[in-house]
Design a protein around this motif. Structure first.
Motif, PDB file in Angstrom:
ATOM      1  N   PHE A 351       0.825  -1.206   0.000  1.00 56.13           N
ATOM      2  CA  PHE A 351       0.000   0.000   0.000  1.00 56.13           C
ATOM      3  C   PHE A 351       0.860   1.258   0.000  1.00 56.13           C
ATOM      4  O   PHE A 351       0.594   2.217  -0.750  1.00 56.13           O
ATOM      5  CB  PHE A 351      -0.916  -0.007   1.229  1.00 56.13           C
ATOM      6  N   ILE A 352       1.915   1.270   0.808  1.00 58.47           N
ATOM      7  CA  ILE A 352       2.806   2.436   0.852  1.00 58.47           C
ATOM      8  C   ILE A 352       3.492   2.633  -0.490  1.00 58.47           C
ATOM      9  O   ILE A 352       3.587   3.755  -1.007  1.00 58.47           O
ATOM     10  CB  ILE A 352       3.835   2.265   1.981  1.00 58.47           C
ATOM     11  N   LEU A 353       3.959   1.534  -1.055  1.00 58.30           N
ATOM     12  CA  LEU A 353       4.686   1.631  -2.324  1.00 58.30           C
ATOM     13  C   LEU A 353       3.760   2.025  -3.469  1.00 58.30           C
ATOM     14  O   LEU A 353       4.137   2.826  -4.341  1.00 58.30           O
ATOM     15  CB  LEU A 353       5.351   0.293  -2.623  1.00 58.30           C
ATOM     16  N   LEU A 377       9.232   1.131   6.758  1.00 54.65           N
ATOM     17  CA  LEU A 377       8.120   1.869   7.366  1.00 54.65           C
ATOM     18  C   LEU A 377       7.006   0.918   7.795  1.00 54.65           C
ATOM     19  O   LEU A 377       6.374   1.128   8.836  1.00 54.65           O
ATOM     20  CB  LEU A 377       7.588   2.907   6.376  1.00 54.65           C
ATOM     21  N   ALA A 378       6.763  -0.121   7.028  1.00 56.03           N
ATOM     22  CA  ALA A 378       5.750  -1.109   7.428  1.00 56.03           C
ATOM     23  C   ALA A 378       6.161  -1.831   8.703  1.00 56.03           C
ATOM     24  O   ALA A 378       5.323  -2.131   9.558  1.00 56.03           O
ATOM     25  CB  ALA A 378       5.534  -2.112   6.295  1.00 56.03           C
ATOM     26  N   PHE A 379       7.463  -2.105   8.865  1.00 61.50           N
ATOM     27  CA  PHE A 379       7.945  -2.709  10.106  1.00 61.50           C
ATOM     28  C   PHE A 379       7.685  -1.799  11.296  1.00 61.50           C
ATOM     29  O   PHE A 379       7.275  -2.251  12.368  1.00 61.50           O
ATOM     30  CB  PHE A 379       9.445  -3.004   9.996  1.00 61.50           C
ATOM     31  N   LYS A 380       7.917  -0.514  11.109  1.00 65.80           N
ATOM     32  CA  LYS A 380       7.735   0.421  12.212  1.00 65.80           C
ATOM     33  C   LYS A 380       6.255   0.651  12.519  1.00 65.80           C
ATOM     34  O   LYS A 380       5.892   0.892  13.678  1.00 65.80           O
ATOM     35  CB  LYS A 380       8.413   1.753  11.880  1.00 65.80           C
ATOM     36  N   MET A 381       5.391   0.594  11.508  1.00 66.88           N
ATOM     37  CA  MET A 381       3.960   0.795  11.749  1.00 66.88           C
ATOM     38  C   MET A 381       3.326  -0.402  12.436  1.00 66.88           C
ATOM     39  O   MET A 381       2.424  -0.256  13.263  1.00 66.88           O
ATOM     40  CB  MET A 381       3.247   1.085  10.423  1.00 66.88           C
ATOM     41  N   THR A 382       3.773  -1.595  12.109  1.00 73.97           N
ATOM     42  CA  THR A 382       3.211  -2.818  12.707  1.00 73.97           C
ATOM     43  C   THR A 382       4.045  -3.347  13.860  1.00 73.97           C
ATOM     44  O   THR A 382       3.580  -4.227  14.599  1.00 73.97           O
ATOM     45  CB  THR A 382       3.085  -3.910  11.644  1.00 73.97           C
ATOM     46  N   LYS A 383       5.303  -2.852  14.006  1.00 71.32           N
ATOM     47  CA  LYS A 383       6.207  -3.303  15.070  1.00 71.32           C
ATOM     48  C   LYS A 383       6.389  -4.819  15.019  1.00 71.32           C
ATOM     49  O   LYS A 383       6.289  -5.519  16.039  1.00 71.32           O
ATOM     50  CB  LYS A 383       5.684  -2.878  16.444  1.00 71.32           C
ATOM     51  N   LEU A 409       7.994   9.060   3.154  1.00 72.94           N
ATOM     52  CA  LEU A 409       6.843   8.181   2.932  1.00 72.94           C
ATOM     53  C   LEU A 409       5.836   8.294   4.071  1.00 72.94           C
ATOM     54  O   LEU A 409       4.615   8.246   3.844  1.00 72.94           O
ATOM     55  CB  LEU A 409       7.317   6.737   2.788  1.00 72.94           C
ATOM     56  N   ASN A 410       6.316   8.442   5.290  1.00 75.80           N
ATOM     57  CA  ASN A 410       5.409   8.599   6.422  1.00 75.80           C
ATOM     58  C   ASN A 410       4.651   9.928   6.343  1.00 75.80           C
ATOM     59  O   ASN A 410       3.457  10.000   6.684  1.00 75.80           O
ATOM     60  CB  ASN A 410       6.196   8.509   7.725  1.00 75.80           C
ATOM     61  N   SER A 411       5.325  10.972   5.884  1.00 76.24           N
ATOM     62  CA  SER A 411       4.640  12.261   5.684  1.00 76.24           C
ATOM     63  C   SER A 411       3.591  12.163   4.583  1.00 76.24           C
ATOM     64  O   SER A 411       2.550  12.835   4.648  1.00 76.24           O
ATOM     65  CB  SER A 411       5.660  13.344   5.347  1.00 76.24           C
ATOM     66  N   PHE A 433      -7.494  -6.943   1.828  1.00 75.81           N
ATOM     67  CA  PHE A 433      -6.162  -6.382   2.012  1.00 75.81           C
ATOM     68  C   PHE A 433      -5.904  -6.001   3.460  1.00 75.81           C
ATOM     69  O   PHE A 433      -5.091  -5.123   3.739  1.00 75.81           O
ATOM     70  CB  PHE A 433      -5.968  -5.172   1.101  1.00 75.81           C
ATOM     71  N   TYR A 434      -6.574  -6.653   4.384  1.00 74.65           N
ATOM     72  CA  TYR A 434      -6.374  -6.507   5.828  1.00 74.65           C
ATOM     73  C   TYR A 434      -6.623  -5.087   6.325  1.00 74.65           C
ATOM     74  O   TYR A 434      -6.170  -4.733   7.427  1.00 74.65           O
ATOM     75  CB  TYR A 434      -4.943  -6.932   6.209  1.00 74.65           C
ATOM     76  N   GLU A 435      -7.303  -4.276   5.535  1.00 72.60           N
ATOM     77  CA  GLU A 435      -7.639  -2.900   5.910  1.00 72.60           C
ATOM     78  C   GLU A 435      -6.396  -2.126   6.367  1.00 72.60           C
ATOM     79  O   GLU A 435      -6.416  -1.367   7.336  1.00 72.60           O
ATOM     80  CB  GLU A 435      -8.700  -2.898   7.024  1.00 72.60           C
ATOM     81  N   VAL A 436      -5.306  -2.321   5.644  1.00 65.15           N
ATOM     82  CA  VAL A 436      -4.046  -1.679   6.044  1.00 65.15           C
ATOM     83  C   VAL A 436      -4.074  -0.172   5.827  1.00 65.15           C
ATOM     84  O   VAL A 436      -3.295   0.563   6.459  1.00 65.15           O
ATOM     85  CB  VAL A 436      -2.876  -2.310   5.266  1.00 65.15           C
ATOM     86  N   ALA A 437      -4.943   0.310   4.932  1.00 68.50           N
ATOM     87  CA  ALA A 437      -5.019   1.753   4.705  1.00 68.50           C
ATOM     88  C   ALA A 437      -5.575   2.498   5.908  1.00 68.50           C
ATOM     89  O   ALA A 437      -5.418   3.720   6.000  1.00 68.50           O
ATOM     90  CB  ALA A 437      -5.870   2.047   3.470  1.00 68.50           C
TER      91      ALA A 437
END
Length: 447
Positions: A351-353, A377-383, A409-411, A433-437
């Motif tokens: 989704f980010i990409l 960034l996905a690692f940091k958002m989901t930890k 990307l986070n901005s 899509f796991y509602e990642v948005a």
């Protein structure tokens, strides 16, 4: 017993297949394969991508120009020593020395041919007619010997270059910390090409340097960043409706950018360019690509069939039929496999990409780097993961080198979304899509 005669099958020519119906007959559309398995279960909608901004003023490009991010690697002392040893070991070929015409010196692995022009002029003035033939023969022999020396020099340079690459690769492998061989588990599956997987991605990284994309909005008087974002949003909608591969979408966007970088187009044919680029990408990546009539239908019949064919030939000729372009989505799948990321984390990185495709500020960023930053960034958002030694080895990027791009990307996710460009957010807001948005971005202080 004689065999029964079979009826001769009917043959249909290509002209009969593509022949238009009579004008008096009513036109009926056949139900072709659509997105029955799409999250929304909707049929593809035909619309003009730029119909909603027909009367909008052109949005000029921002004054601030984003600088391309580059990664520089410092050579260690051990690498320099190995390179010096390699350069000394390369000289193994015999040299051809010219006879008293020039001096050949070997200094710092380079050859300099110093011609004694003054002595040659004096000898030519005092030369007799009987010795002219001998001088011509000797000069021709000298020229041939010079050419041989230069050819040997070029061959030695090429050999030294290859040896240097091998030495650097070998030393880098020795200095890299312990990492997991992700292709070890697939050595019994020839479909995944575990033996050549690393070489393939190394080749793609080399192709990145040969096929860079530069900002082209200063050269396009009728195309701006907002119109490009509208086009990408429409391409995502078509990809979702036709159930195309994600690689097809990324390749289509790359073809559009590479074409606009070299050719000036008008506003009225921008959607035709995007649809034709997606049509070419379908031929390149899809098993069963949609027909040309499907793209004509999805554009609300705004363009004729011949226009699609002419645009397709124009794109392929301008790009020299070079379609093997490195894609950020391929790097993302490779990095996610290295980290053994879960499907939810991979979907968030996708989704980010995919959202970054609409942003023109990432136009000049390398695909391998933005894919790595999206996964970080996905690692940091989901930890759920860290940037370990395995990812450093296979991506050749450290976490510190990706931090600035990760903040950008986070901005992008933190900014207020445009109501006209909601296709990607709506797509990744579905349960499929796991509602990642719907996940919140990372706090700036935590980056």
């Amino acid at each position: 017993m004689p065999l029964a005669l079979r009826r001769k099958p009917k043959t249909v020519t290509v002209q009969q297949i593509h022949q238009d119906k009579p004008s008096g007959a009513p036109t009926q559309r056949q139900n072709k394969r659509r997105s029955s398995g799409s999250p929304k279960g909707q049929q593809p909608q035909k619309r003009a991508a730029f119909g909603d901004i027909a009367n909008a003023k052109l949005i000029r490009k921002d004054d601030g120009k984003k600088k391309g991010t580059t990664v520089t690697s410092k050579k260690s002392t051990t690498i320099q020593q190995a390179l010096k040893a390699k350069s000394l070991a390369v000289k193994a070929k015999p040299e051809v020395i010219p006879e008293k015409v020039g001096e050949v010196t070997d200094d710092d692995d380079s050859l300099e041919i110093i011609m004694s022009q003054g002595s040659s002029q004096e000898s030519s003035s005092s030369m007799s007619p009987s010795s002219s033939s001998q001088s011509s023969v000797s000069s021709s022999m000298t020229e041939n010997s010079d050419e041989v020396v230069l050819m040997n020099h070029k061959n030695e340079e090429r050999t030294a270059e290859f040896d240097i690459k091998d030495a650097v690769a070998a030393i880098s492998l020795q200095e890299t910390p312990a990492y997991d061989d992700i292709d070890e588990e697939n050595k019994g599956d020839p479909n995944q090409s575990p033996i050549y997987a690393q070489d393939i991605f190394n080749y793609l990284k080399e192709r990145e340097l040969l096929t860079p994309i530069q900002s082209y909005f200063e050269k396009q008087p009728e195309v701006n960043t907002h119109m490009r974002a509208v086009l990408v949003d429409w391409l995502v909608e078509v990809q979702e409706n036709f159930e195309l591969n994600h690689e097809t979408l990324y390749l289509a966007v790359k073809l559009v950018d590479r074409y606009l970088m070299k050719k000036v187009v008008t506003r009225d044919v921008l959607q035709l360019l995007g649809a034709t680029a997606l049509f070419i990408a379908c031929k390149y990546d899809e098993r069963c690509p949609p027909a040309l009539d499907d793209f004509k239908y999805i554009c609300d019949d705004a363009y004729e069939r011949q226009q699609f064919i002419d645009t397709e030939m124009a794109i392929l000729r301008l790009l020299d039929f070079d379609l093997g372009i490195p894609l950020s989505y391929r790097f993302l799948r490779r990095y996610a496999k290295c980290a053994h990321a879960s499907m939810e984390t991979l979907t968030l990185a996708r989704f980010i990409l995919e959202h970054s495709l609409m942003e023109s500020q990432f136009l000049e960023t390398r695909d391998s780097k933005i894919a790595a930053a999206a996964l970080l960034l996905a690692f940091k958002m989901t930890k759920t993961g860290e940037w370990d030694a395995t990812l450093v080895h296979y991506s050749s990027y450290k976490a510190s080198e990706l931090m600035e791009l990760t903040k950008q990307l986070n901005s992008m996710l933190t900014a207020t979304p445009n109501k006209q460009l909601m296709t990607i957010r709506n797509k990744y807001s579905h349960k499929v899509f796991y509602e990642v948005a719907k996940l919140p971005p990372v706090d700036v202080l935590q980056l």
